[in-house]
Design a protein around this motif. Structure first.
Motif, PDB file in Angstrom:
ATOM      1  N   THR A   3       0.851  -1.190   0.000  1.00  0.00           N
ATOM      2  CA  THR A   3       0.000   0.000   0.000  1.00  0.00           C
ATOM      3  C   THR A   3       0.885   1.238   0.000  1.00  0.00           C
ATOM      4  O   THR A   3       1.760   1.376   0.859  1.00  0.00           O
ATOM      5  N   LEU A   6       0.988   7.949   1.901  1.00  0.00           N
ATOM      6  CA  LEU A   6       0.804   9.381   1.652  1.00  0.00           C
ATOM      7  C   LEU A   6       0.975  10.131   2.958  1.00  0.00           C
ATOM      8  O   LEU A   6       0.268   9.854   3.932  1.00  0.00           O
ATOM      9  N   ALA A  26      -8.729   9.371   0.625  1.00  0.00           N
ATOM     10  CA  ALA A  26      -7.417   8.805   0.281  1.00  0.00           C
ATOM     11  C   ALA A  26      -7.391   7.304   0.562  1.00  0.00           C
ATOM     12  O   ALA A  26      -6.834   6.527  -0.231  1.00  0.00           O
ATOM     13  N   TRP A  31      -4.562   4.533  -0.369  1.00  0.00           N
ATOM     14  CA  TRP A  31      -3.415   5.084   0.348  1.00  0.00           C
ATOM     15  C   TRP A  31      -3.416   4.653   1.810  1.00  0.00           C
ATOM     16  O   TRP A  31      -4.466   4.564   2.435  1.00  0.00           O
ATOM     17  N   VAL A  33      -2.387   6.553   5.009  1.00  0.00           N
ATOM     18  CA  VAL A  33      -2.210   7.984   5.259  1.00  0.00           C
ATOM     19  C   VAL A  33      -1.585   8.229   6.626  1.00  0.00           C
ATOM     20  O   VAL A  33      -2.040   7.684   7.634  1.00  0.00           O
ATOM     21  N   ARG A 175      -1.633  10.996  -6.599  1.00  0.00           N
ATOM     22  CA  ARG A 175      -1.639   9.695  -7.271  1.00  0.00           C
ATOM     23  C   ARG A 175      -0.780   9.742  -8.527  1.00  0.00           C
ATOM     24  O   ARG A 175      -0.014   8.817  -8.806  1.00  0.00           O
TER      25      ARG A 175
END
Length: 181
Positions: A3, A6, A26, A31, A33, A175
């Motif tokens: 994964t 971000l 997200a 993502w 995060v 992205r």
């Protein structure tokens, strides 16, 4: 496939109040995060910090860690600095790293971590000559700054709406940055 991570780095502008929705979006886009906030943004969201940590699965950071402390986040694949205030854009461009968000973003340039920034500033502030210079400095350093056509369009002072901040553009650009890294 792992994964992608971000780093969502928010500052004290009204759209940061909707950061939980952005994190959920997200996550829906695949993502992992990690949320970093300027000290003022962390103060604004103080009542929500536990919920935001639960939502991300990572501690919310707003301070530099001590040199002896381990890094509690996985390595970033992309960092998104949004909303980015006038103060943050200028501090970042000038290398003034007094808080975690700008410190990370400044160092990420040298580390080659893809960086996307989307300002949140009003029309009066963008007339200050340093702002345009700071945007150019960041762009020359390889930062994608989503400002103007296709990004954030400044409003007259006091007329912006947190709901109108184009988070979808920022996440799409993050992205794209991942794919081109």
């Amino acid at each position: 496939m792992t994964t992608p991570v971000l780093y969502l780095l928010g500052t004290a502008a009204p759209p940061v109040m909707r950061i939980a929705e952005v994190i959920q979006s997200a996550h829906s886009d695949g993502w992992d995060v990690c949320l970093g906030l300027t000290p003022t943004a962390a103060c604004w969201l103080e009542e929500d910090l536990a919920e935001l940590e639960s939502l991300t699965g990572h501690p919310v950071r707003s301070q530099h860690r001590r040199p002896t402390e381990p890094d509690v986040w996985p390595a970033a694949d992309v960092a998104l600095v949004a909303p980015a205030t006038f103060n943050t854009i200028n501090h970042w461009a000038l290398g003034l790293t007094s808080h975690f968000v700008v410190g990370f973003a400044a160092e990420a340039i040298g580390k080659g971590i893809p960086l996307v920034a989307m300002p949140c500033v009003n029309q009066a502030l963008v007339r200050h000559p340093q702002f345009e210079q700071s945007v150019l400095t960041l762009q020359r350093a390889g930062v994608t700054v989503l400002y103007g056509e296709g990004g954030f369009m400044p409003n007259p002072p006091g007329s912006g709406s947190p709901a109108g901040y184009p988070w979808d553009i920022a996440l799409s650009e993050a992205r794209r940055a991942l794919k081109t890294a």
